[in-house]
Every structure is written in C-alpha cells, then in structure tokens.
Design an enzyme around this catalytic site. Sequence first.
Site, mmCIF file in Angstrom:
data_model
loop_
_atom_site.group_PDB
_atom_site.id
_atom_site.type_symbol
_atom_site.label_atom_id
_atom_site.label_comp_id
_atom_site.label_asym_id
_atom_site.label_seq_id
_atom_site.Cartn_x
_atom_site.Cartn_y
_atom_site.Cartn_z
ATOM 1 N N HIS A 49 -17.939 10.096 -32.087
ATOM 2 C CA HIS A 49 -16.817 10.324 -31.173
ATOM 3 C C HIS A 49 -17.274 10.193 -29.720
ATOM 4 C CE1 HIS A 49 -13.015 12.999 -30.346
ATOM 5 N NE2 HIS A 49 -13.219 12.138 -29.371
ATOM 6 N N LEU A 53 -16.187 5.056 -24.316
ATOM 7 C CA LEU A 53 -17.024 4.224 -23.448
ATOM 8 C C LEU A 53 -16.221 3.522 -22.353
ATOM 9 C CD1 LEU A 53 -19.680 2.767 -25.921
ATOM 10 C CD2 LEU A 53 -19.703 4.915 -24.655
ATOM 11 N N ASN A 70 -9.041 4.477 -27.018
ATOM 12 C CA ASN A 70 -8.157 4.648 -25.857
ATOM 13 C C ASN A 70 -8.694 3.960 -24.600
ATOM 14 O OD1 ASN A 70 -10.216 6.509 -25.526
ATOM 15 N ND2 ASN A 70 -8.902 8.093 -24.635
ATOM 16 N N ASP A 101 -7.296 9.133 -30.991
ATOM 17 C CA ASP A 101 -7.868 10.249 -30.243
ATOM 18 C C ASP A 101 -7.538 10.210 -28.755
ATOM 19 O OD1 ASP A 101 -9.605 12.607 -29.987
ATOM 20 O OD2 ASP A 101 -10.704 11.254 -28.676
ATOM 21 N N ASP A 137 -17.881 13.827 -28.145
ATOM 22 C CA ASP A 137 -16.647 13.551 -27.403
ATOM 23 C C ASP A 137 -16.973 13.175 -25.950
ATOM 24 O OD1 ASP A 137 -14.011 13.174 -26.715
ATOM 25 O OD2 ASP A 137 -13.401 15.272 -26.938
#
Length: 454
Positions: free
Chosen positions: A64, A67, A98, A156, A309
Amino acid sequence: MTAILLRGGYVIDPGTRTEGFFDVLSVNGRIASMSPPGNTLGPEGSTIVDAHACWVVPGLIDVHVHLRDPGFPLKETIASGLRAAAAGGFATVAAMANTRPVNDLPQVTGYMLEQARATHSARLVPVAAVTRGLEGRAGVDYRAMAEAGARLFSDDGVPVDDEALLSRALDEIGALGFAISLHEEDRGLSRNGAVNAGTAAKRLGLKGYPNAAEAKRVQRDLALAVATRAPVHIAHVSTRESLELVREARGRGARVSCEVTPHHFALDEAATLRWGPNAKMNPPLRAPGDVEALRAAIADGTIDLIASDHAPHEPAAKHLEQLADFFSADRDAPQLPPREAEIFADCANGIVGLETSLGLALQLVHRSLIGGARLVEMMSLNPARLLRLERGSLATGAVADITVIDPNLEWAVEPDRFRSKSRNTPFMGMRLKGRAILTMVGGEIVYDGRRGDS
Ligand SMILES: [Zn+2]
C-alpha cells in the site's frame, strides 16, 4: 554472470521455516545455495557482503503506497518513490491507483511498469482501480487490467459506496484470482472529519471521525466477503471494532486479510496535537485503547501484514505555513480559531512511510511483542501472498529479492535525508533501532547503506 555472497548473517525465512546463521549465495538473480557460515566460496568474481550481526530476510514488500505518478511529480515520482522504497528495505511495492489519470486503463498500468523498469530499483506492482475514475459508478475491465500487470484492485483514498457494484467486482476479481483492497469509510458517519472523534477533535476544536465510520463499512463488506467467498483485504485497519469484525467473519468462512500501518500502531491521537497536518491522515490516529488493540492483534495474528500507506505531499498541500504558529513538537496545540480549523480540515491526508516503516516495525520486536519471524511474515511473506507473487522466500531457486537488516543500528529520523520527494512525517527526530543496510532485487543490489549511504 552476477554472483553475490551474503556471509554470516542470521537468516529469517518463515516461508521455509528457516532460522539460523547461513551464507546465502545468489547467482544470476536466483538463490543458488544456503549453507553453514564460514566456508562458502562463491564463483570467481563474486561480490562478498559481510552480513555478520545482520538479519538476511526475503525482500520486504509493501502492499500500500502512493507514488503520485502519473500526475503529481512535485509530491513523488515512480523513480523517487522506488528509491525511497529500496532505502527502506523494500524490494517490491504496490502502487495505488489514485494517480492522475487514475490507473483504470491498461495504458496507465503500462506507463507505471515502464517507469519502474527504467528506474532499476525496487519493483512496482500496479494496483488497478475498482471503479472508473474512482468515481464509484462503473467497474473497470478487470481482466484487461490483470493482463496489463495489475495484481490487486482498490479505489483506496475513497470507499466503494455502491454495494451491488462492489459485490459484482468481488465476484469478477475473485474469479481472476486476485483480491480487492478496501478503504473502509462510511462518509455519512465520518463527515470527512479531520481527526479522531475524541481528545484530538475536542482539544483542537475540529470535526471528529468516529470509529463507527470505519467499523460500519467493515461490517457491510465482511458480509459481502462471507456471501461471495471472494478474497477481501481490509486496508489500514485503525479501530478495535474492525478487528473484532475480522475475527468474527473469519469464523464464518470469509477469506479476509487485513493490514495495519506503522503510524496506527506507533502513535495515538495525541500526536495530532503536536504534529498537526503532518499527523493528519485517513483513517485518523486513534485513541490509546485502539492502539493497544492493534498491537494485540499484531501479536495474536489477527492482522496479516504491515503496510505503510506512504502518502507523500508537498508543504503547501498540508497548509504548513498557514498553521505554523499553532503546531510544535514540544507542546500541545491550543484550540484552533474557526478560520484555522477550516484550513486544517482542508489540508491533504497522509504521511510518508517507506523510509520509517521497518524501523517502527522493529520496535515491536525490541519490545518483545513479536519475534523476527513474525515481522518477516508480516512484511514479506503475507504481502507476497496477497499480491499472488512468488516472493517472500529464500528457498533455493527462488528469485533473489533479499533485504539485509541491521536490527540494532541506532539512527534518528531526518526527513531531509529521505529519498522520497516529500517530508510529511510525524516521526521527525525520533530515535529508532534497526534499519535495512542492503536491498537486493533479482540478484542486483539496488540499495547499499553500508557506504555511509544511509
Ligand atoms: Zn486509504
């Protein structure tokens, strides 16, 4: 021929239940042998690495990370993000969808893989969106995305609100053999709250994000997991209620895995009062009781893996300058005036994590909450399983993705030295014990911290 001999390290490989001192030889990108330490001679011209007092483990994997590429080169690029990953000990990272454009078309996946190849650093596994544009209205072509190289699916950053759409996606993606990673948030309940609904919200005078916003959505989606029997992964679990729901759903036959981030097990909401925007993320840092529950779930196996994350942002996105007078590392912030409360609520969510994740996870070992094998299971073996990758093992013949860790090396977190382009972290100045000193991908050294390179 490329040969690298790692001499005298302590091998921890839960996949083959191996633990002990060995010389590990990699030849042409694969593990060639593991033998009792001391006498191994590699082929002529081998690179010799002294791994004494170090752990030698299968290359770490982070399922997760964000980048920001394509789309936000000021925050991060695939090149800078993969170098940050390698410096943090990660051989592979899964990059969330995303971006701009969103990774919902094979061309975007192809671009990401191409950038990664050109970087010659850690590996990138593309995560494809579940819905087009992350808009929650229409599914993407899952088969085409899998064929282009995606090995995990996720919207996400935002939840998938449409239950029927998610149910269909679970069926289709499950049939392809892959899992969906779910960002669990009922936005009716979170009201996009800036910080935990508790001390942090009260003290700062901000809207709160209650545990129930996560738990209610986890409950809905675990019912789908039970019904579809498709593999479901819960991203960044932050509440004790969610953990209870995961345990219960497993009892009813759900194929559910879950992850925790280092910030959610290392910090509670009090950190928000000191670090402000650099401790703002979604889900937020929780109450001490939740942190205790997360640590217990790491120890008892409820939590499958640790994921950072990693969410880089530039100072302007965090409104750091406008809020500079209110937050300081050595005192709690006062209640924010209405204007500043609005600015705070508007600042971007997330913190960087690739270069602090392992050091924070090692705290769990140093405090005897878990052993080294469990740490490697959570940071390599189980992430490999989630991504359906043949990784996470040092068996003879396996791809030589290897991380060498000095578990006792003491260091301080200095964001200015990060490989990442961004500095948004609440761990600045923290003293940590243990870090990666060498990262190998396919038998090549992609990070070497032994040359004062740390
Ligand atoms: Zn998320």
